[in-house]
Design an enzyme around this catalytic site. Structure first.
Site, PDB file in Angstrom:
ATOM      1  N   GLU A  80       0.862  -1.189   0.000  1.00 21.44           N
ATOM      2  CA  GLU A  80       0.000   0.000   0.000  1.00 21.44           C
ATOM      3  C   GLU A  80       0.898   1.239   0.000  1.00 21.44           C
ATOM      4  OE1 GLU A  80      -2.279   0.619   3.621  1.00 21.44           O
ATOM      5  OE2 GLU A  80      -3.794   1.786   2.548  1.00 21.44           O
ATOM      6  N   LYS A 153      -9.706   1.627  -2.414  1.00 21.47           N
ATOM      7  CA  LYS A 153      -9.940   1.177  -1.029  1.00 21.47           C
ATOM      8  C   LYS A 153     -11.374   1.501  -0.606  1.00 21.47           C
ATOM      9  CE  LYS A 153      -7.521   1.523   3.449  1.00 21.47           C
ATOM     10  NZ  LYS A 153      -6.293   2.082   4.047  1.00 21.47           N
ATOM     11  N   CYS A 194      -5.484  -2.867   2.713  1.00 17.70           N
ATOM     12  CA  CYS A 194      -5.276  -2.696   4.152  1.00 17.70           C
ATOM     13  C   CYS A 194      -6.540  -2.841   4.991  1.00 17.70           C
ATOM     14  CB  CYS A 194      -4.556  -1.378   4.419  1.00 17.70           C
ATOM     15  SG  CYS A 194      -3.652  -1.452   5.981  1.00 17.70           S
TER      16      CYS A 194
END
Ligand SMILES: O=C(O)CCC(=O)C(=O)O
Length: 320
Positions: A80, A153, A194
């Site tokens: 990331e 995300k 994440c």
């Protein structure tokens, strides 16, 4: 997608009828496992050091991908925010507009190296500008260098643990709204970034759609990483019995965000196949998808699941 309690067969029918057939995927509809042509291959998780020098980060990522290929990797995963130190102050400065080739050196580099080396790349994430909004975005490239998928995300990391960590991604970033699953030369891959890993529903959705592997570029921190990073990645395979790969930047002790590291490959029964510490490194390991089938035969979760008690509903339209 939601997990809804189902009180009776009757209410199950009512609930199912509110979604059309392309939108509703019960676990009982799990695709039978279809294996790609390549079932055994090497994956490289590049736990890169990230600096404030974007040019250096790009050159370093390129060099590392080339080394991964020399070591036999067919699939390379980056961390990331690998082109940018992880901080709200930096995202806009390092962001790229992927639709504009001249304004997107990270995107172009990944596309070129994927095609030069003939590999699949899950390109970690970089900040993306699009229509005046900033996203945390992961691009997947095929061996022809073409963009195969882009994941923004979905779950932004907003945390406030008094006396420990305060960070709000939503101060600068907008959330994506679409799960991302992509057919590649090295299998059907679901993508999360994440904090997305914290939400088992997303992994269940990928499992229900026939994923062999879920890749999570991530940058967990020292506050939540020690207790949870390994736990959540080992747990994520559980819903569907598949491979899970995570890739983090390495820890920079002078950095503004204390990164946990520990990039890892988890096998379909929760076994850690390969992992790392927090220092810069490359995790190279073999994936063998035939083990998914074996494990699913040993423990047939699909048959054991009690859809008379609870039900899984995929609300987004998707076709393989
Ligand atoms: O979920 C967590 O504890 C960490 C998430 C995170 O660091 C992130 O999304 O960047």
């Amino acid at each position: 997608m939601a997990i809804s309690p189902v009180a009776s067969a009757q209410s199950q029918c009512v609930m199912s009828s509110s979604f059309n057939s392309t939108e509703s995927t019960g676990f009982s509809c799990l695709n039978p496992l279809k294996l790609p042509n390549i079932t055994k291959f090497k994956i490289a998780l590049c736990q890169l050091s990230v600096t404030s020098d974007k040019q250096r980060n790009l050159a370093h990522a390129l060099h590392t991908i080339e080394i991964a290929v020399e070591q036999g990797a067919k699939l390379v995963v980056l961390p990331e925010m690998w082109n940018c130190p992880y901080s709200n102050d930096n995202f806009a400065k390092y962001a790229e507009d992927f639709d504009d080739e001249d304004a997107s050196p990270s995107f172009s580099m990944l596309s070129q190296v994927a095609s030069n080396q003939g590999i699949t790349i899950v390109g970690g994430s970089v900040p993306e500008w699009n229509n005046g909004l900033l996203y945390n975005s992961c691009c997947v490239f095929g061996p022809d260098g073409k963009l195969r998928a882009k994941h923004r995300k979905i779950h932004l990391f907003d945390v406030d643990i008094p006396g420990d960590i305060l960070f709000k991604e939503s101060d600068t970033l907008a959330a994506g709204n679409t799960p991302t699953i992509v057919d590649t030369d090295v299998g059907r891959i679901g993508i999360g970034i994440c904090h997305d890993i914290r939400f088992p529903e997303l992994a269940m959705l990928y499992g229900a759609r026939g994923a062999h592997l879920i890749c999570y570029p991530g940058a967990f921190n020292m506050s939540t990483g020690e207790l949870l990073w390994e736990l959540v990645q080992r747990a994520r395979q559980e819903a569907s019995i598949l491979f899970v790969a995570t890739c983090s930047p390495s820890r920079d002790s002078n950095g503004c965000y204390p990164i946990w590291g520990h990039s890892t490959l988890v096998g379909p029964f929760g076994k850690i196949i390969a992992t790392s510490g927090h220092e810069e490194t490359m995790v190279i390991a073999e994936i063998d998808y035939s083990t998914i089938q074996l494990q699913r035969e040993s423990l047939p979760l699909e048959k054991l699941r009690r859809e008379d008690i609870y039900q899984f509903v995929d609300k987004s339209a998707w076709k393989p």
